[in-house]
Design an enzyme around this catalytic site. Structure first.
Site, PDB file in Angstrom:
ATOM      1  N   CYS A  11      31.762  62.534 -42.896  1.00 20.46           N
ATOM      2  CA  CYS A  11      33.184  62.189 -43.011  1.00 20.46           C
ATOM      3  C   CYS A  11      33.982  63.483 -43.059  1.00 20.46           C
ATOM      4  CB  CYS A  11      33.456  61.283 -44.212  1.00 20.46           C
ATOM      5  SG  CYS A  11      33.126  62.020 -45.824  1.00 20.46           S
ATOM      6  N   ASN A  14      33.531  64.846 -47.457  1.00 15.84           N
ATOM      7  CA  ASN A  14      32.201  64.693 -48.084  1.00 15.84           C
ATOM      8  C   ASN A  14      32.294  64.472 -49.592  1.00 15.84           C
ATOM      9  OD1 ASN A  14      29.061  66.570 -48.357  1.00 15.84           O
ATOM     10  ND2 ASN A  14      29.336  64.417 -47.960  1.00 15.84           N
ATOM     11  N   CYS A  16      34.062  61.216 -50.541  1.00 20.85           N
ATOM     12  CA  CYS A  16      34.313  59.767 -50.678  1.00 20.85           C
ATOM     13  C   CYS A  16      33.352  58.952 -49.804  1.00 20.85           C
ATOM     14  CB  CYS A  16      35.760  59.418 -50.327  1.00 20.85           C
ATOM     15  SG  CYS A  16      36.985  60.191 -51.415  1.00 20.85           S
ATOM     16  N   ARG A  17      33.668  58.846 -48.506  1.00 19.38           N
ATOM     17  CA  ARG A  17      32.936  57.887 -47.666  1.00 19.38           C
ATOM     18  C   ARG A  17      31.487  58.277 -47.395  1.00 19.38           C
ATOM     19  NH1 ARG A  17      37.188  58.167 -42.990  1.00 19.38           N
ATOM     20  NH2 ARG A  17      37.184  60.284 -43.843  1.00 19.38           N
ATOM     21  N   SER A  18      31.246  59.510 -46.941  1.00 22.87           N
ATOM     22  CA  SER A  18      29.856  59.829 -46.553  1.00 22.87           C
ATOM     23  C   SER A  18      28.900  59.916 -47.746  1.00 22.87           C
ATOM     24  CB  SER A  18      29.768  61.061 -45.650  1.00 22.87           C
ATOM     25  OG  SER A  18      30.217  62.223 -46.288  1.00 22.87           O
ATOM     26  N   ASP A 125      32.139  44.832 -24.680  1.00 27.06           N
ATOM     27  CA  ASP A 125      30.788  44.657 -24.121  1.00 27.06           C
ATOM     28  C   ASP A 125      29.969  45.937 -24.137  1.00 27.06           C
ATOM     29  OD1 ASP A 125      31.567  42.136 -23.656  1.00 27.06           O
ATOM     30  OD2 ASP A 125      31.918  42.382 -21.500  1.00 27.06           O
TER      31      ASP A 125
HETATM   32  P1  4NP Z   1      36.305  61.595 -47.316  1.00 26.89           P
HETATM   33  O1  4NP Z   1      37.778  61.603 -47.941  1.00 26.89           O
HETATM   34  O2  4NP Z   1      36.433  62.190 -45.932  1.00 26.89           O
HETATM   35  O3  4NP Z   1      35.927  60.151 -47.269  1.00 26.89           O
HETATM   36  O4  4NP Z   1      35.459  62.443 -48.248  1.00 26.89           O
HETATM   37  C1  4NP Z   1      38.568  62.740 -48.022  1.00 26.89           C
HETATM   38  C2  4NP Z   1      38.513  63.525 -49.153  1.00 26.89           C
HETATM   39  C3  4NP Z   1      39.316  64.643 -49.251  1.00 26.89           C
HETATM   40  C4  4NP Z   1      40.165  64.983 -48.204  1.00 26.89           C
HETATM   41  C5  4NP Z   1      40.196  64.208 -47.057  1.00 26.89           C
HETATM   42  C6  4NP Z   1      39.389  63.083 -46.978  1.00 26.89           C
HETATM   43  N1  4NP Z   1      41.014  66.121 -48.316  1.00 26.89           N
HETATM   44  O5  4NP Z   1      41.815  66.356 -47.399  1.00 26.89           O
HETATM   45  O6  4NP Z   1      40.925  66.863 -49.304  1.00 26.89           O
END
Ligand code: 4NP
Length: 167
Positions: A11, A14, A16-18, A125
């Site tokens: 993501c 790194n 939140c999502r990943s 598809d």
């Molecule tokens: P992630 O979320 O990509 O799911 O870890 C984010 C966390 C921090 C930031 C962007 C996205 N940031 O810009 O600091």
């Protein structure tokens, strides 16, 4: 194709999502008793949070479901990660494009929710999203706690779908 054995969840930050994808995947792979056959890691495309634990909201959301997050944030390292991992699982289309720009072959890049059964009607598809961003895992960083619950549900389905394909 031989089944992928090494998976890198990717993501932006790194935190939140990943890391959630990594923790949820490890949890389900353990339940299926297939974790020992797999190498699993996560990383971010940005460097802002390198060395940090996941966002406290990501930790709390996963803890409600008995899932721990082992991740310490690190940045995508093209010179080693592209060779080392069979699949690079991008959380959104922007992440996928950035991976390509940094030299990853398209054949190794997948959108995470292409494995989510609930996203099937949003694919054409060719397995491409019907609209730009249609199957992105939304970034919950700037939103409220319910965003993390939604991401948890999406990632759980996607991890199950992914495991169904590589088991
Ligand atoms: P992630 O979320 O990509 O799911 O870890 C984010 C966390 C921090 C930031 C962007 C996205 N940031 O810009 O600091």
């Amino acid at each position: 194709m031989t089944p992928p054995r090494s998976l890198l969840f990717v993501c932006l930050g790194n935190i939140c999502r990943s890391p959630m994808a990594e923790g949820i995947f490890i949890h389900h792979a353990k339940m299926r008793q297939v974790l020992e056959n797999l190498a699993v890691d996560s990383c971010g495309l940005g460097s802002w949070h390198v060395g940090q634990s996941p966002d406290p909201r990501a930790i709390a959301t996963c803890a409600k479901h008995g899932i721990e997050l082992p991740s310490i944030a690190r940045q995508f390292a093209p010179s080693t990660d592209i060779e080392r991992f069979d699949l690079l699982l991008a959380m959104d289309e922007t992440n996928a494009k950035t991976l390509e720009k940094r030299g990853a072959p398209r054949s190794k890049i997948r959108l995470m929710r292409s494995f989510d059964v609930a996203a099937e009607q949003l694919l054409d598809d060719q397995g491409q999203p019907t609209q730009t961003g249609a199957i992105d895992v939304p970034d919950p960083y700037y939103g409220g706690d319910d965003g993390f619950d939604q991401v948890f549900e999406m990632l759980t389905r996607a991890c199950e779908g992914l495991l169904d394909q590589i088991d």
